[in-house]
Design an enzyme around this catalytic site. Sequence first.
Site, mmCIF file in Angstrom:
data_model
loop_
_atom_site.group_PDB
_atom_site.id
_atom_site.type_symbol
_atom_site.label_atom_id
_atom_site.label_comp_id
_atom_site.label_asym_id
_atom_site.label_seq_id
_atom_site.Cartn_x
_atom_site.Cartn_y
_atom_site.Cartn_z
ATOM 1 N N PRO A 1 32.090 47.917 36.564
ATOM 2 C CA PRO A 1 31.678 48.622 37.788
ATOM 3 C C PRO A 1 30.339 48.138 38.341
ATOM 4 O O PRO A 1 29.974 48.486 39.459
ATOM 5 C CB PRO A 1 31.582 50.087 37.331
ATOM 6 C CG PRO A 1 32.363 50.169 36.056
ATOM 7 C CD PRO A 1 32.226 48.824 35.420
ATOM 8 N N GLU B 1 32.978 50.209 24.310
ATOM 9 C CA GLU B 1 31.935 50.695 25.228
ATOM 10 C C GLU B 1 31.418 49.578 26.131
ATOM 11 O O GLU B 1 30.653 49.834 27.060
ATOM 12 C CB GLU B 1 30.762 51.289 24.443
ATOM 13 C CG GLU B 1 31.122 52.495 23.605
ATOM 14 C CD GLU B 1 31.876 53.543 24.408
ATOM 15 O OE1 GLU B 1 31.327 54.010 25.424
ATOM 16 O OE2 GLU B 1 33.012 53.892 24.013
ATOM 17 N N ARG C 1 49.695 36.203 45.167
ATOM 18 C CA ARG C 1 50.509 36.411 46.366
ATOM 19 C C ARG C 1 49.978 35.666 47.584
ATOM 20 O O ARG C 1 50.656 35.605 48.614
ATOM 21 C CB ARG C 1 50.772 37.882 46.639
ATOM 22 C CG ARG C 1 49.612 38.794 46.649
ATOM 23 C CD ARG C 1 50.066 40.245 46.555
ATOM 24 N NE ARG C 1 51.043 40.606 47.581
ATOM 25 C CZ ARG C 1 50.808 40.569 48.887
ATOM 26 N NH1 ARG C 1 49.642 40.201 49.324
ATOM 27 N NH2 ARG C 1 51.748 40.899 49.739
ATOM 28 N N ASP D 1 50.142 41.467 56.234
ATOM 29 C CA ASP D 1 49.603 42.519 55.374
ATOM 30 C C ASP D 1 48.284 43.081 55.878
ATOM 31 O O ASP D 1 47.535 42.414 56.561
ATOM 32 C CB ASP D 1 49.284 41.962 53.975
ATOM 33 C CG ASP D 1 50.506 41.858 53.125
ATOM 34 O OD1 ASP D 1 51.587 42.188 53.618
ATOM 35 O OD2 ASP D 1 50.354 41.447 51.963
HETATM 36 C C1 9WO Z 1 31.271 49.158 31.974
HETATM 37 C C2 9WO Z 1 30.126 49.582 32.608
HETATM 38 C C3 9WO Z 1 29.754 50.783 33.233
HETATM 39 C C4 9WO Z 1 28.489 50.888 33.791
HETATM 40 C C5 9WO Z 1 27.621 49.825 33.716
HETATM 41 C C6 9WO Z 1 27.993 48.627 33.082
HETATM 42 C C7 9WO Z 1 29.249 48.530 32.546
HETATM 43 N N1 9WO Z 1 29.830 47.496 31.878
HETATM 44 C C8 9WO Z 1 31.033 47.879 31.551
HETATM 45 C C9 9WO Z 1 31.941 47.035 30.819
HETATM 46 O O1 9WO Z 1 31.723 45.854 30.630
HETATM 47 N N2 9WO Z 1 33.021 47.672 30.364
HETATM 48 C C10 9WO Z 1 34.035 47.024 29.557
HETATM 49 C C11 9WO Z 1 35.304 47.000 30.333
HETATM 50 C C12 9WO Z 1 34.273 47.831 28.323
HETATM 51 C C13 9WO Z 1 34.677 49.253 28.633
HETATM 52 C C14 9WO Z 1 35.869 49.273 29.558
HETATM 53 N N3 9WO Z 1 35.698 48.368 30.636
HETATM 54 C C15 9WO Z 1 35.806 48.730 31.915
HETATM 55 C C16 9WO Z 1 35.848 47.920 33.034
HETATM 56 N N4 9WO Z 1 35.924 49.985 32.330
HETATM 57 N N5 9WO Z 1 35.983 50.008 33.662
HETATM 58 C C17 9WO Z 1 35.954 48.769 34.113
HETATM 59 C C18 9WO Z 1 36.040 48.438 35.489
HETATM 60 C C19 9WO Z 1 36.028 47.131 35.881
HETATM 61 C C20 9WO Z 1 36.109 46.835 37.236
HETATM 62 N N6 9WO Z 1 36.207 47.804 38.148
HETATM 63 C C21 9WO Z 1 36.232 49.087 37.770
HETATM 64 C C22 9WO Z 1 36.149 49.439 36.444
#
Ligand code: 9WO
Length: 248
Positions: free
Chosen positions: A89, A116, A154, A169
């Site tokens: 994120p 995490e 796509r 699209d």
């Molecule tokens: C999550 C995160 C949250 C706040 C600030 C930094 C951060 N890094 C990560 C991260 O690398 N997370 C890994 C992938 C491990 C935990 C689950 N992950 C994840 C990716 N959860 N959500 C995403 C994500 C990726 C792209 N867009 C939305 C959510």
Amino acid sequence: MRFDVVTLFPELFAPFLTTGITRRAYSSGAVDVHLFNPRDVATGNYRRVDDRTFGGGPGMVMMPEPLAKTLEVIATERGYTAKVVLFSPVGQRLNHDLVQKWANSDGAILICGRYEGVDQRFVDAHVDEQISIGDFVLSGGELPAMALLDAVARLQPDILGDADSHHFDSFNPALDGLLDCPHYTRPEEWAGQAVPEVLLSGHHVNIARWRREQQLRLTSRYRPDLILAARAAGRLSPKDEALLKSLL
Ligand code: 9WO
């Protein structure tokens, strides 16, 4: 182009890569996807890829070494450099322009985090770009990686049944950055609702005008930000502007 995906769950990608209209993009090699599991290069009896977080607190963190070793394996196989992308994120929000950029590239190395997150030293040493698909937290980066691959696949020539259909699209420049119009199929009446008369008329000029009006109405109602962007980019005709004015 070639995408190398680094994931603890490569099996999640198999059905996705072999199903639907994008399958040909992958099987033809137009979008060549290679999967790598950091566990395969992890050492020790348990081949650990995660460990407790320094400073305490719940949850585990992905260790940097198995990820770095995986990048070495990929570099050897690939033979040419590629950007390393992490899905989180923190990153730049994925949109059509960014998808187009990757579709015109040689590909990338996609890191899917789990637990995490990833040890920050790996991020600092190796990650070139972070990409977000929205402000929410998932349990891993695999779904965002698949979202990027799907959007890129796509856009490959001759992938869609109708080779031109993605030109119509939402978010394609041919739509001038407006939302797509509604679509209807048979039957002509369903659950007491008729298909808009004009679509049955066979009058292509009227149909095109109706669709443009619907695009402008929908976009103005649900995504006024896209109207402002289209206007700023000079993508709205005087006719479009007149219609938008009549909606107020
Ligand atoms: C999550 C995160 C949250 C706040 C600030 C930094 C951060 N890094 C990560 C991260 O690398 N997370 C890994 C992938 C491990 C935990 C689950 N992950 C994840 C990716 N959860 N959500 C995403 C994500 C990726 C792209 N867009 C939305 C959510």
